[in-house]
Design an enzyme around this catalytic site. Structure first.
Site, PDB file in Angstrom:
ATOM      1  N   ALA A   1     -22.916  36.874  85.877  1.00 55.87           N
ATOM      2  CA  ALA A   1     -23.378  37.887  86.833  1.00 55.87           C
ATOM      3  C   ALA A   1     -24.053  39.071  86.144  1.00 55.87           C
ATOM      4  CB  ALA A   1     -22.203  38.372  87.685  1.00 55.87           C
ATOM      5  N   THR A   2     -23.645  39.384  84.915  1.00 51.61           N
ATOM      6  CA  THR A   2     -24.301  40.484  84.198  1.00 51.61           C
ATOM      7  C   THR A   2     -25.777  40.162  83.996  1.00 51.61           C
ATOM      8  OG1 THR A   2     -22.304  41.265  83.084  1.00 51.61           O
ATOM      9  CG2 THR A   2     -24.388  41.743  81.998  1.00 51.61           C
TER      10      THR A   2
ATOM     11  N   ASN B   1     -15.218  45.704  92.660  1.00 57.71           N
ATOM     12  CA  ASN B   1     -14.313  44.991  91.757  1.00 57.71           C
ATOM     13  C   ASN B   1     -13.019  45.748  91.465  1.00 57.71           C
ATOM     14  OD1 ASN B   1     -16.581  46.481  90.469  1.00 57.71           O
ATOM     15  ND2 ASN B   1     -15.355  46.228  88.627  1.00 57.71           N
TER      16      ASN B   1
ATOM     17  N   GLN C   1     -17.605  39.552  93.293  1.00 55.35           N
ATOM     18  CA  GLN C   1     -16.217  39.586  93.762  1.00 55.35           C
ATOM     19  C   GLN C   1     -16.050  39.062  95.186  1.00 55.35           C
ATOM     20  OE1 GLN C   1     -13.529  40.225  92.086  1.00 55.35           O
ATOM     21  NE2 GLN C   1     -14.235  41.272  90.249  1.00 55.35           N
TER      22      GLN C   1
ATOM     23  N   THR D   1     -21.172  34.594  89.839  1.00 56.29           N
ATOM     24  CA  THR D   1     -20.658  34.097  88.571  1.00 56.29           C
ATOM     25  C   THR D   1     -19.758  32.904  88.835  1.00 56.29           C
ATOM     26  OG1 THR D   1     -19.657  34.769  86.493  1.00 56.29           O
ATOM     27  CG2 THR D   1     -18.564  35.522  88.493  1.00 56.29           C
ATOM     28  N   GLY D   2     -19.374  32.208  87.767  1.00 58.81           N
ATOM     29  CA  GLY D   2     -18.466  31.073  87.895  1.00 58.81           C
ATOM     30  C   GLY D   2     -17.014  31.472  87.695  1.00 58.81           C
ATOM     31  N   HIS D   3     -16.778  32.412  86.749  1.00 56.94           N
ATOM     32  CA  HIS D   3     -15.396  32.611  86.285  1.00 56.94           C
ATOM     33  C   HIS D   3     -14.525  33.456  87.196  1.00 56.94           C
ATOM     34  CE1 HIS D   3     -15.187  36.784  84.476  1.00 56.94           C
ATOM     35  NE2 HIS D   3     -16.477  36.691  84.726  1.00 56.94           N
TER      36      HIS D   3
ATOM     37  N   THR E   1     -32.106  26.041  77.565  1.00 53.73           N
ATOM     38  CA  THR E   1     -31.534  24.740  77.922  1.00 53.73           C
ATOM     39  C   THR E   1     -30.343  24.930  78.852  1.00 53.73           C
ATOM     40  OG1 THR E   1     -32.223  23.791  75.825  1.00 53.73           O
ATOM     41  CG2 THR E   1     -30.444  22.657  76.979  1.00 53.73           C
TER      42      THR E   1
ATOM     43  N   CYS F   1     -13.883  45.549  82.043  1.00 50.77           N
ATOM     44  CA  CYS F   1     -15.050  45.952  81.257  1.00 50.77           C
ATOM     45  C   CYS F   1     -14.911  47.371  80.729  1.00 50.77           C
ATOM     46  CB  CYS F   1     -16.304  45.864  82.111  1.00 50.77           C
ATOM     47  SG  CYS F   1     -16.358  44.333  83.037  1.00 50.77           S
TER      48      CYS F   1
END
Length: 404
Positions: A75-76, A155, A183, A203-205, A243, A328
């Site tokens: 996401a960053t 967040n 979020q 994001t994924g995490h 890639t 963060c």
């Protein structure tokens, strides 16, 4: 029940075992390990097909066309690509950007960088519950405003902004609207066929997928143009070269697929657990809820315990993985900039704890947490001269502290 208890799901989530299992099939010689950009053999074709499936799974959760999904490293990067990419492309129309003071650092620091490059940024202060006043937003819009970036869910305090109305306001004025949905995705329904959002970061995490993978939604109708920030082989329709990490993309796709299936029932369960936690601690003296339970996501509870130092409380709660502020910024001893933007004083901001719940949180863990918090607050306040003075009726705001 295993200790320590993980209550920091807003910082990151464990990968769901179903996701990990899927990812394992895309790493070794026995699996699908090819480069999706290799068009001349089966190894590449199979990898490309896996990426296509995942792209569809991500798009499905948010009501997008798969061609509108650009994979990034997280996401960053998505925030950077959206804000810098749109600002650079549309700067001939104007150089004014609007955002809020409570955005994630990935948005705020990107805006700061653009200010150094000659753009002008308006930072809106939210109301005391964290919600942006839409009248203030409207008043900030000018003829040369090209971009608004306001997040979906905060967040730190979990409040939900009215992105539907903000989208309408922006579309009516021809302003591009970017939403950081890190979020909210997988927690709140998002339908980009209905929302007038032009760019959206994911994001994924944060939803039980792997770290290091994210996506940016880039609207096709009306077509939104952005300038690439990463140059190379022209992957992702020229918007983001590099890639494609197939195993991570497949993991993110599977995580989004699971979220679509389980979101409704899971959020109901977590709302119950969050309310149970709040009901268990809300009668402690001098405890304040930060944000808004009614307009908040069910996974986050941010609470301040007056006259208790946040850091000492975290140490006392060593059996709980919780945070004060976001991961963060947790390395700095500055009080949370989000809470300060709500108008909270430094002392109260310093005494805040964010509990964030998730897929593997149990009722037993919540009950243990309530008991531990109550015990720890009592013990720390017994040691606190400030608490003693407060109990004696001293108005601590009037005291002149000596500097030494």
């Amino acid at each position: 029940m295993k200790l320590p208890i993980y209550l920091d799901y807003s910082a990151t989530t464990p990968v769901d075992p179903r996701v990990a299992e899927k990812m394992m099939q895309f790493l070794t010689m026995d699996g699908t390990f090819g480069n999706p950009a290799s068009r001349s053999h089966r190894f590449g074709w199979q990898a490309e097909e896996a990426v296509d499936i995942a792209r569809n799974q991500v798009a499905d959760l948010i009501g997008a066309d798969p061609r509108e999904i650009v994979f990034t490293s997280g996401a960053t990067e998505s925030d950077n690509l959206a804000i810098k990419g749109a600002a650079n492309f549309y700067q001939k129309k104007g150089k004014h950007i609007i955002t809020s003071k409570t955005e994630h650092k990935a948005v705020l620091d990107t805006c700061r960088q653009l200010e150094r490059e000659g753009f002008e940024v308006t930072y809106l202060a939210p109301q005391s519950n964290g919600i942006i006043d839409l009248k203030e937003l409207e008043a900030a819009m000018r003829d040369d405003t090209i971009l608004v970036s306001i997040m979906h869910v905060n967040n730190e305090i979990g409040v939900v902004q009215d992105i539907a109305t903000i989208g309408e306001m922006c579309r009516a004025r021809g302003i591009i609207y970017h939403v950081d949905a890190t979020q909210s995705v997988g927690k709140l329904p998002i339908d980009l066929t209905q929302l007038k959002v032009d760019l959206m970061s994911f994001t994924g995490h944060k939803i039980y997928g792997p770290k290091g993978i994210g996506a940016l939604y880039v609207r096709r109708k009306p077509r939104i143009r952005i300038e690439a920030q990463m140059h190379g082989g022209g992957h992702e329709r020229g918007m983001r070269s590099g890639t494609l990490p197939v195993h991570q993309i497949v993991g993110m796709g599977e995580a989004y697929r699971i979220a679509k299936e389980e979101m409704a029932s899971e959020m109901e369960r977590l709302r119950g657990l969050r309310n149970r936690l709040w009901n268990g601690i809300k009668d402690i003296e001098e405890v304040y809820l930060n944000g808004d339970l009614e307009q908040g996501v069910p996974t986050i509870l941010n609470v301040s315990f007056n006259y208790v130092e946040g850091e000492s409380l975290i140490m006392a709660l060593k059996d709980l993985a919780v945070s004060s502020g976001s991961a963060c910024t947790s390395a700095s001893l500055e009080p949370s900039y989000v809470l300060r933007a709500l108008g909270m004083n430094d002392e109260l901001a310093h005494s805040s704890i964010r509990f964030s719940l998730g897929r593997f949180t149990t009722e037993e863990e919540i009950d243990y947490t309530i008991e531990l918090v109550r015990k720890s607050i009592g013990r720390l306040r017994d040691l606190s001269p400030l608490w003693e003075m407060f109990k004696q009726g001293v108005d601590l705001t009037t005291i002149e502290w000596a500097h030494h």
